[in-house]
Design a protein around this motif. Sequence first.
Motif, PDB file in Angstrom:
ATOM      1  N   THR A 197       4.541  -1.837   7.882  1.00  0.00           N
ATOM      2  CA  THR A 197       4.675  -3.290   8.026  1.00  0.00           C
ATOM      3  C   THR A 197       3.970  -4.013   6.891  1.00  0.00           C
ATOM      4  O   THR A 197       4.492  -4.974   6.317  1.00  0.00           O
ATOM      5  CB  THR A 197       4.108  -3.746   9.377  1.00  0.00           C
ATOM      6  N   GLN A 198       2.773  -3.543   6.536  1.00  0.00           N
ATOM      7  CA  GLN A 198       2.041  -4.165   5.432  1.00  0.00           C
ATOM      8  C   GLN A 198       2.793  -4.016   4.122  1.00  0.00           C
ATOM      9  O   GLN A 198       2.868  -4.952   3.321  1.00  0.00           O
ATOM     10  CB  GLN A 198       0.655  -3.531   5.309  1.00  0.00           C
ATOM     11  N   LEU A 199       3.368  -2.824   3.887  1.00  0.00           N
ATOM     12  CA  LEU A 199       4.127  -2.610   2.653  1.00  0.00           C
ATOM     13  C   LEU A 199       5.323  -3.547   2.582  1.00  0.00           C
ATOM     14  O   LEU A 199       5.625  -4.114   1.523  1.00  0.00           O
ATOM     15  CB  LEU A 199       4.581  -1.153   2.569  1.00  0.00           C
ATOM     16  N   GLN A 200       5.979  -3.751   3.700  1.00  0.00           N
ATOM     17  CA  GLN A 200       7.130  -4.664   3.718  1.00  0.00           C
ATOM     18  C   GLN A 200       6.698  -6.089   3.385  1.00  0.00           C
ATOM     19  O   GLN A 200       7.400  -6.807   2.658  1.00  0.00           O
ATOM     20  CB  GLN A 200       7.811  -4.608   5.091  1.00  0.00           C
ATOM     21  N   ARG A 201       5.546  -6.502   3.895  1.00  0.00           N
ATOM     22  CA  ARG A 201       5.037  -7.840   3.583  1.00  0.00           C
ATOM     23  C   ARG A 201       4.690  -7.962   2.103  1.00  0.00           C
ATOM     24  O   ARG A 201       4.968  -8.986   1.469  1.00  0.00           O
ATOM     25  CB  ARG A 201       3.799  -8.138   4.438  1.00  0.00           C
ATOM     26  N   ILE A 202       4.074  -6.916   1.565  1.00  0.00           N
ATOM     27  CA  ILE A 202       3.718  -6.936   0.149  1.00  0.00           C
ATOM     28  C   ILE A 202       4.976  -7.031  -0.704  1.00  0.00           C
ATOM     29  O   ILE A 202       5.027  -7.795  -1.682  1.00  0.00           O
ATOM     30  CB  ILE A 202       2.899  -5.683  -0.200  1.00  0.00           C
ATOM     31  N   GLU A 203       5.989  -6.255  -0.364  1.00  0.00           N
ATOM     32  CA  GLU A 203       7.229  -6.267  -1.136  1.00  0.00           C
ATOM     33  C   GLU A 203       7.924  -7.622  -1.058  1.00  0.00           C
ATOM     34  O   GLU A 203       8.505  -8.085  -2.047  1.00  0.00           O
ATOM     35  CB  GLU A 203       8.146  -5.140  -0.660  1.00  0.00           C
ATOM     36  N   ARG A 204       7.839  -8.268   0.096  1.00  0.00           N
ATOM     37  CA  ARG A 204       8.400  -9.621   0.183  1.00  0.00           C
ATOM     38  C   ARG A 204       7.618 -10.575  -0.720  1.00  0.00           C
ATOM     39  O   ARG A 204       8.185 -11.476  -1.346  1.00  0.00           O
ATOM     40  CB  ARG A 204       8.372 -10.118   1.637  1.00  0.00           C
ATOM     41  N   ALA A 205       6.298 -10.374  -0.785  1.00  0.00           N
ATOM     42  CA  ALA A 205       5.463 -11.264  -1.594  1.00  0.00           C
ATOM     43  C   ALA A 205       5.745 -11.112  -3.083  1.00  0.00           C
ATOM     44  O   ALA A 205       5.758 -12.102  -3.820  1.00  0.00           O
ATOM     45  CB  ALA A 205       3.980 -10.998  -1.311  1.00  0.00           C
ATOM     46  N   VAL A 206       5.978  -9.879  -3.547  1.00  0.00           N
ATOM     47  CA  VAL A 206       6.212  -9.662  -4.980  1.00  0.00           C
ATOM     48  C   VAL A 206       7.676  -9.814  -5.356  1.00  0.00           C
ATOM     49  O   VAL A 206       8.021  -9.883  -6.538  1.00  0.00           O
ATOM     50  CB  VAL A 206       5.687  -8.280  -5.433  1.00  0.00           C
ATOM     51  N   GLY A 207       8.550  -9.820  -4.351  1.00  0.00           N
ATOM     52  CA  GLY A 207       9.961 -10.089  -4.623  1.00  0.00           C
ATOM     53  C   GLY A 207      10.834  -8.881  -4.847  1.00  0.00           C
ATOM     54  O   GLY A 207      11.955  -9.015  -5.384  1.00  0.00           O
ATOM     55  N   GLY A 208      10.393  -7.694  -4.454  1.00  0.00           N
ATOM     56  CA  GLY A 208      11.237  -6.519  -4.616  1.00  0.00           C
ATOM     57  C   GLY A 208      10.571  -5.266  -4.107  1.00  0.00           C
ATOM     58  O   GLY A 208       9.368  -5.243  -3.797  1.00  0.00           O
ATOM     59  N   ALA A 209      11.359  -4.169  -4.030  1.00  0.00           N
ATOM     60  CA  ALA A 209      10.846  -2.890  -3.532  1.00  0.00           C
ATOM     61  C   ALA A 209       9.881  -2.272  -4.535  1.00  0.00           C
ATOM     62  O   ALA A 209      10.117  -2.282  -5.750  1.00  0.00           O
ATOM     63  CB  ALA A 209      12.003  -1.933  -3.264  1.00  0.00           C
ATOM     64  N   LEU A 210       8.774  -1.727  -4.025  1.00  0.00           N
ATOM     65  CA  LEU A 210       7.786  -1.062  -4.868  1.00  0.00           C
ATOM     66  C   LEU A 210       7.951   0.446  -4.861  1.00  0.00           C
ATOM     67  O   LEU A 210       7.506   1.127  -5.799  1.00  0.00           O
ATOM     68  CB  LEU A 210       6.378  -1.416  -4.402  1.00  0.00           C
ATOM     69  N   PHE A 211       8.572   0.974  -3.805  1.00  0.00           N
ATOM     70  CA  PHE A 211       8.734   2.418  -3.683  1.00  0.00           C
ATOM     71  C   PHE A 211      10.136   2.753  -3.186  1.00  0.00           C
ATOM     72  O   PHE A 211      10.756   1.966  -2.458  1.00  0.00           O
ATOM     73  CB  PHE A 211       7.701   3.006  -2.703  1.00  0.00           C
ATOM     74  N   LEU A 212      10.606   3.925  -3.564  1.00  0.00           N
ATOM     75  CA  LEU A 212      11.854   4.486  -3.065  1.00  0.00           C
ATOM     76  C   LEU A 212      11.531   5.796  -2.357  1.00  0.00           C
ATOM     77  O   LEU A 212      10.668   6.564  -2.809  1.00  0.00           O
ATOM     78  CB  LEU A 212      12.833   4.752  -4.212  1.00  0.00           C
ATOM     79  N   ARG A 213      12.220   6.061  -1.265  1.00  0.00           N
ATOM     80  CA  ARG A 213      12.014   7.304  -0.543  1.00  0.00           C
ATOM     81  C   ARG A 213      13.232   8.197  -0.708  1.00  0.00           C
ATOM     82  O   ARG A 213      14.370   7.738  -0.558  1.00  0.00           O
ATOM     83  CB  ARG A 213      11.782   7.036   0.947  1.00  0.00           C
TER      84      ARG A 213
END
Length: 327
Positions: A36-52
Amino acid sequence: MDLELRHLRMICAIAEAGSVSKAASALGLAQPALTTQLQRIERAVGGALFLRDSRGTRATPLGDLVLARARLVLPAVDGLQDEVTALVGADRIGQYRIGATNGPVAAGLVQRLSATRPASPVTVHATWSADEICARVLAERLDYALVGACDPSLPAGADGLVWQPVCVDPVWVLVGERHPLAGRAEAALAEFAGEQWASAPGDGCFTACFATACARAGFTPRPPLEMDVGGCIDLVAAGNAVVLCQGTVRAMPGVVPVALTGSPLRWRHLLGWRPGGPAAAAAGELHGLAVQAYLDVVAQRPRYADWLGTNPGFGAQPVTAAAVSRR
Protein backbone atom coordinates in the motif's frame (compact mmCIF):
# COMPACT_ATOMS: atom_id res chain seq x y z
CA MET A 1 1.35 13.04 -0.59
CA ASP A 2 4.87 14.51 -0.37
CA LEU A 3 7.87 12.20 -0.75
CA GLU A 4 9.52 11.69 2.65
CA LEU A 5 12.77 10.14 3.85
CA ARG A 6 10.99 7.03 5.11
CA HIS A 7 9.58 6.55 1.61
CA LEU A 8 13.10 6.64 0.19
CA ARG A 9 14.17 4.04 2.76
CA MET A 10 11.30 1.78 1.69
CA ILE A 11 12.25 2.12 -1.98
CA CYS A 12 15.88 1.27 -1.21
CA ALA A 13 14.83 -1.72 0.91
CA ILE A 14 12.70 -3.13 -1.93
CA ALA A 15 15.52 -2.68 -4.43
CA GLU A 16 18.08 -4.30 -2.12
CA ALA A 17 15.81 -7.23 -1.18
CA GLY A 18 14.63 -7.87 -4.73
CA SER A 19 11.04 -8.40 -3.65
CA VAL A 20 8.33 -6.60 -1.70
CA SER A 21 7.78 -9.55 0.64
CA LYS A 22 11.47 -9.77 1.62
CA ALA A 23 11.66 -5.99 2.04
CA ALA A 24 8.56 -6.04 4.26
CA SER A 25 10.20 -8.66 6.47
CA ALA A 26 13.41 -6.64 6.69
CA LEU A 27 11.48 -3.49 7.59
CA GLY A 28 9.25 -5.25 10.13
CA LEU A 29 6.11 -4.48 8.12
CA ALA A 30 3.25 -6.63 6.90
CA GLN A 31 3.51 -7.17 3.15
CA PRO A 32 0.08 -5.58 2.43
CA ALA A 33 1.13 -2.48 4.39
CA LEU A 34 4.34 -2.10 2.38
CA THR A 35 2.49 -2.73 -0.89
CA THR A 36 0.00 0.00 0.00
CA GLN A 37 2.82 2.40 0.84
CA LEU A 38 4.58 1.64 -2.45
CA GLN A 39 1.38 2.37 -4.35
CA ARG A 40 1.07 5.72 -2.59
CA ILE A 41 4.68 6.57 -3.35
CA GLU A 42 4.22 5.69 -7.01
CA ARG A 43 1.14 7.89 -7.21
CA ALA A 44 3.16 10.72 -5.65
CA VAL A 45 6.04 10.45 -8.14
CA GLY A 46 3.75 9.85 -11.10
CA GLY A 47 4.74 6.37 -12.26
CA ALA A 48 5.77 2.80 -11.43
CA LEU A 49 9.09 2.39 -9.62
CA PHE A 50 9.32 -1.39 -9.87
CA LEU A 51 8.27 -4.18 -12.21
CA ARG A 52 7.60 -7.72 -11.06
CA ASP A 53 8.41 -10.78 -13.16
CA SER A 54 9.72 -14.33 -12.75
CA ARG A 55 13.11 -12.98 -11.71
CA GLY A 56 11.69 -10.85 -8.90
CA THR A 57 11.25 -7.10 -8.52
CA ARG A 58 13.26 -4.83 -10.84
CA ALA A 59 13.46 -1.05 -10.86
CA THR A 60 11.97 0.85 -13.78
CA PRO A 61 13.92 3.76 -15.33
CA LEU A 62 11.98 6.07 -13.01
CA GLY A 63 12.84 3.77 -10.12
CA ASP A 64 16.54 3.88 -11.03
CA LEU A 65 16.42 7.68 -10.96
CA VAL A 66 14.73 7.79 -7.54
CA LEU A 67 17.10 5.13 -6.16
CA ALA A 68 20.17 7.04 -7.35
CA ARG A 69 19.03 10.18 -5.56
CA ALA A 70 17.93 8.27 -2.45
CA ARG A 71 21.34 6.63 -2.12
CA LEU A 72 22.91 10.07 -2.03
CA VAL A 73 20.37 11.74 0.24
CA LEU A 74 19.90 9.09 2.95
CA PRO A 75 23.54 8.77 4.09
CA ALA A 76 23.84 12.56 4.19
CA VAL A 77 20.71 12.91 6.29
CA ASP A 78 21.73 10.07 8.63
CA GLY A 79 25.09 11.74 9.16
CA LEU A 80 23.44 15.06 9.90
CA GLN A 81 21.08 13.46 12.40
CA ASP A 82 23.98 11.74 14.20
CA GLU A 83 25.89 15.01 14.46
CA VAL A 84 22.87 16.95 15.71
CA THR A 85 22.05 14.24 18.26
CA ALA A 86 25.59 14.28 19.59
CA LEU A 87 25.63 18.08 19.79
CA VAL A 88 22.34 18.63 21.59
CA GLY A 89 22.09 15.37 23.51
CA ALA A 90 23.46 16.85 26.72
CA ASP A 91 20.94 19.70 26.64
CA ARG A 92 17.80 17.55 26.49
CA ILE A 93 17.51 16.73 30.18
CA GLY A 94 14.19 18.03 31.48
CA GLN A 95 12.58 18.29 28.05
CA TYR A 96 9.65 16.24 26.78
CA ARG A 97 9.60 15.65 23.03
CA ILE A 98 6.51 13.66 22.12
CA GLY A 99 5.56 12.21 18.74
CA ALA A 100 1.82 11.61 18.35
CA THR A 101 -0.62 10.25 15.79
CA ASN A 102 -4.34 11.03 15.80
CA GLY A 103 -6.01 10.04 19.05
CA PRO A 104 -7.86 11.22 22.15
CA VAL A 105 -4.83 11.49 24.46
CA ALA A 106 -2.18 13.83 23.07
CA ALA A 107 -3.80 17.22 23.75
CA GLY A 108 -4.75 16.38 27.34
CA LEU A 109 -1.36 14.85 28.02
CA VAL A 110 0.42 18.02 26.90
CA GLN A 111 -1.87 20.13 29.08
CA ARG A 112 -1.32 17.97 32.15
CA LEU A 113 2.42 17.71 31.56
CA SER A 114 2.74 21.48 31.17
CA ALA A 115 0.77 21.97 34.39
CA THR A 116 2.83 19.50 36.45
CA ARG A 117 6.20 20.42 34.92
CA PRO A 118 5.88 24.13 34.08
CA ALA A 119 9.67 24.59 33.86
CA SER A 120 10.12 21.72 31.38
CA PRO A 121 9.67 22.49 27.66
CA VAL A 122 7.12 20.25 25.93
CA THR A 123 7.07 19.83 22.15
CA VAL A 124 4.86 17.65 19.96
CA HIS A 125 5.60 16.21 16.53
CA ALA A 126 2.22 15.31 15.00
CA THR A 127 1.96 13.00 11.99
CA TRP A 128 -0.21 10.17 10.69
CA SER A 129 2.84 7.88 10.46
CA ALA A 130 3.49 5.69 13.52
CA ASP A 131 6.57 4.26 11.78
CA GLU A 132 8.06 7.74 11.42
CA ILE A 133 7.53 8.46 15.11
CA CYS A 134 9.08 5.15 16.17
CA ALA A 135 12.11 5.84 13.98
CA ARG A 136 12.53 9.30 15.50
CA VAL A 137 12.41 7.90 19.05
CA LEU A 138 14.95 5.21 18.17
CA ALA A 139 17.18 7.92 16.67
CA GLU A 140 16.80 9.98 19.89
CA ARG A 141 15.13 12.81 17.99
CA LEU A 142 12.00 12.28 20.10
CA ASP A 143 11.66 11.04 23.66
CA TYR A 144 8.24 9.37 23.53
CA ALA A 145 5.91 7.85 20.96
CA LEU A 146 2.16 8.15 21.51
CA VAL A 147 0.68 6.07 18.72
CA GLY A 148 -2.18 3.73 17.90
CA ALA A 149 -2.25 0.11 16.70
CA CYS A 150 -4.78 -2.67 16.28
CA ASP A 151 -5.23 -4.49 19.58
CA PRO A 152 -3.18 -6.50 20.53
CA SER A 153 -0.46 -5.67 17.98
CA LEU A 154 2.38 -3.14 18.18
CA PRO A 155 3.41 -0.64 15.49
CA ALA A 156 5.52 -2.11 12.70
CA GLY A 157 8.49 0.04 13.73
CA ALA A 158 8.23 -0.88 17.41
CA ASP A 159 11.42 -2.97 17.65
CA GLY A 160 13.84 -1.67 20.25
CA LEU A 161 11.25 0.37 22.18
CA VAL A 162 9.38 -0.34 25.41
CA TRP A 163 5.58 0.08 25.33
CA GLN A 164 2.76 0.59 27.80
CA PRO A 165 -0.89 0.58 26.65
CA VAL A 166 -2.79 3.72 27.64
CA CYS A 167 -6.26 2.65 26.55
CA VAL A 168 -8.16 0.19 24.38
CA ASP A 169 -11.18 1.44 22.42
CA PRO A 170 -13.68 -0.29 20.16
CA VAL A 171 -13.80 0.77 16.53
CA TRP A 172 -17.20 2.14 15.54
CA VAL A 173 -18.63 3.45 12.28
CA LEU A 174 -19.39 7.13 11.71
CA VAL A 175 -22.41 7.66 9.45
CA GLY A 176 -24.39 10.65 8.25
CA GLU A 177 -27.36 11.66 10.38
CA ARG A 178 -29.75 10.58 7.58
CA HIS A 179 -28.12 7.18 7.13
CA PRO A 180 -30.54 4.22 7.62
CA LEU A 181 -28.46 2.95 10.57
CA ALA A 182 -28.02 6.34 12.23
CA GLY A 183 -30.76 5.68 14.78
CA ARG A 184 -29.32 2.36 15.93
CA ALA A 185 -27.24 1.96 19.08
CA GLU A 186 -25.24 -0.75 17.32
CA ALA A 187 -25.13 -2.64 14.05
CA ALA A 188 -23.33 -5.68 12.69
CA LEU A 189 -20.36 -5.01 10.44
CA ALA A 190 -22.10 -7.02 7.69
CA GLU A 191 -24.83 -4.37 7.55
CA PHE A 192 -22.27 -1.98 6.07
CA ALA A 193 -21.46 -4.24 3.11
CA GLY A 194 -21.63 -2.19 -0.09
CA GLU A 195 -20.93 1.12 1.63
CA GLN A 196 -18.36 3.56 0.28
CA TRP A 197 -15.65 3.89 2.92
CA ALA A 198 -13.33 6.82 3.49
CA SER A 199 -10.16 6.85 5.57
CA ALA A 200 -7.32 9.11 6.65
CA PRO A 201 -3.74 8.11 5.78
CA GLY A 202 -1.93 5.61 7.97
CA ASP A 203 0.93 3.13 7.73
CA GLY A 204 -0.12 0.52 10.28
CA CYS A 205 -1.85 -2.83 9.83
CA PHE A 206 -5.35 -1.41 10.23
CA THR A 207 -6.29 -1.67 6.54
CA ALA A 208 -5.44 -5.37 6.55
CA CYS A 209 -7.21 -5.92 9.89
CA PHE A 210 -10.33 -4.18 8.56
CA ALA A 211 -10.33 -6.31 5.42
CA THR A 212 -9.97 -9.45 7.56
CA ALA A 213 -12.88 -8.41 9.80
CA CYS A 214 -15.03 -7.76 6.73
CA ALA A 215 -14.13 -11.17 5.29
CA ARG A 216 -15.23 -12.79 8.53
CA ALA A 217 -18.49 -10.85 8.26
CA GLY A 218 -18.99 -12.26 4.75
CA PHE A 219 -18.12 -9.38 2.41
CA THR A 220 -15.26 -7.55 0.72
CA PRO A 221 -15.26 -3.79 1.41
CA ARG A 222 -15.05 -1.30 -1.42
CA PRO A 223 -11.64 0.41 -1.64
CA PRO A 224 -11.70 3.45 0.68
CA LEU A 225 -11.33 7.03 -0.45
CA GLU A 226 -8.19 8.35 1.24
CA MET A 227 -8.14 11.96 2.39
CA ASP A 228 -7.54 14.08 5.47
CA VAL A 229 -9.77 13.73 8.53
CA GLY A 230 -11.78 16.87 7.75
CA GLY A 231 -12.48 15.67 4.22
CA CYS A 232 -13.64 12.29 5.53
CA ILE A 233 -16.08 13.95 7.93
CA ASP A 234 -17.46 16.15 5.14
CA LEU A 235 -18.09 13.06 2.98
CA VAL A 236 -19.91 11.34 5.83
CA ALA A 237 -22.06 14.37 6.65
CA ALA A 238 -23.03 14.63 2.96
CA GLY A 239 -24.08 10.98 2.95
CA ASN A 240 -21.40 9.97 0.44
CA ALA A 241 -19.31 7.66 2.65
CA VAL A 242 -18.93 6.09 6.07
CA VAL A 243 -15.71 6.01 8.12
CA LEU A 244 -14.33 3.96 10.96
CA CYS A 245 -13.82 5.87 14.20
CA GLN A 246 -12.86 5.29 17.81
CA GLY A 247 -15.49 5.05 20.52
CA THR A 248 -14.15 8.30 21.96
CA VAL A 249 -15.16 10.25 18.84
CA ARG A 250 -16.61 13.64 19.77
CA ALA A 251 -20.07 14.83 18.74
CA MET A 252 -20.06 16.68 15.41
CA PRO A 253 -22.90 18.22 13.38
CA GLY A 254 -24.35 15.97 10.71
CA VAL A 255 -22.67 12.70 11.76
CA VAL A 256 -23.55 9.89 14.17
CA PRO A 257 -21.33 7.10 15.59
CA VAL A 258 -22.76 3.58 15.51
CA ALA A 259 -21.19 0.84 17.65
CA LEU A 260 -20.30 -2.44 15.95
CA THR A 261 -21.88 -5.54 17.43
CA GLY A 262 -19.29 -7.71 19.13
CA SER A 263 -16.51 -5.13 18.64
CA PRO A 264 -14.73 -7.01 15.80
CA LEU A 265 -12.07 -4.28 15.62
CA ARG A 266 -10.20 -2.82 18.58
CA TRP A 267 -7.73 0.06 18.65
CA ARG A 268 -5.31 0.81 21.46
CA HIS A 269 -3.10 3.79 22.19
CA LEU A 270 0.43 3.09 23.32
CA LEU A 271 3.18 5.08 24.96
CA GLY A 272 6.65 4.01 23.84
CA TRP A 273 10.20 5.02 24.73
CA ARG A 274 13.80 3.86 24.44
CA PRO A 275 14.99 1.73 27.38
CA GLY A 276 17.45 3.55 29.61
CA GLY A 277 18.08 7.26 29.92
CA PRO A 278 15.95 10.21 31.08
CA ALA A 279 12.88 9.25 28.99
CA ALA A 280 12.69 5.81 30.61
CA ALA A 281 13.00 7.33 34.09
CA ALA A 282 9.98 9.58 33.55
CA ALA A 283 7.90 7.09 31.54
CA GLY A 284 5.80 5.93 34.48
CA GLU A 285 4.77 9.49 35.32
CA LEU A 286 4.01 10.24 31.67
CA HIS A 287 1.88 7.11 31.35
CA GLY A 288 -0.13 8.13 34.40
CA LEU A 289 -0.76 11.58 32.95
CA ALA A 290 -1.78 10.00 29.62
CA VAL A 291 -4.32 7.76 31.37
CA GLN A 292 -5.74 10.77 33.24
CA ALA A 293 -6.01 12.69 29.96
CA TYR A 294 -7.89 9.77 28.43
CA LEU A 295 -10.29 9.56 31.39
CA ASP A 296 -10.96 13.29 31.00
CA VAL A 297 -12.05 12.63 27.40
CA VAL A 298 -14.27 9.70 28.41
CA ALA A 299 -15.97 11.87 31.05
CA GLN A 300 -16.96 14.26 28.23
CA ARG A 301 -18.52 11.40 26.18
CA PRO A 302 -21.52 10.17 28.25
CA ARG A 303 -22.63 7.63 25.65
CA TYR A 304 -19.19 6.07 25.47
CA ALA A 305 -18.81 6.13 29.26
CA ASP A 306 -22.08 4.17 29.52
CA TRP A 307 -20.85 1.72 26.88
CA LEU A 308 -17.63 1.14 28.82
CA GLY A 309 -19.69 0.35 31.91
CA THR A 310 -21.12 -2.75 30.22
CA ASN A 311 -18.06 -3.79 28.22
CA PRO A 312 -15.18 -4.79 30.52
CA GLY A 313 -11.66 -4.90 29.14
CA PHE A 314 -11.96 -1.64 27.24
CA GLY A 315 -11.00 1.85 28.37
CA ALA A 316 -7.96 2.97 30.38
CA GLN A 317 -5.23 0.39 30.89
CA PRO A 318 -3.17 0.21 34.10
CA VAL A 319 0.61 0.02 34.14
CA THR A 320 1.68 -3.60 33.75
CA ALA A 321 4.38 -5.14 35.90
CA ALA A 322 6.56 -5.62 32.83
CA ALA A 323 6.12 -3.22 29.95
CA VAL A 324 5.62 -4.73 26.51
CA SER A 325 8.76 -4.61 24.38
CA ARG A 326 10.00 -5.68 20.98
CA ARG A 327 13.76 -5.93 20.56
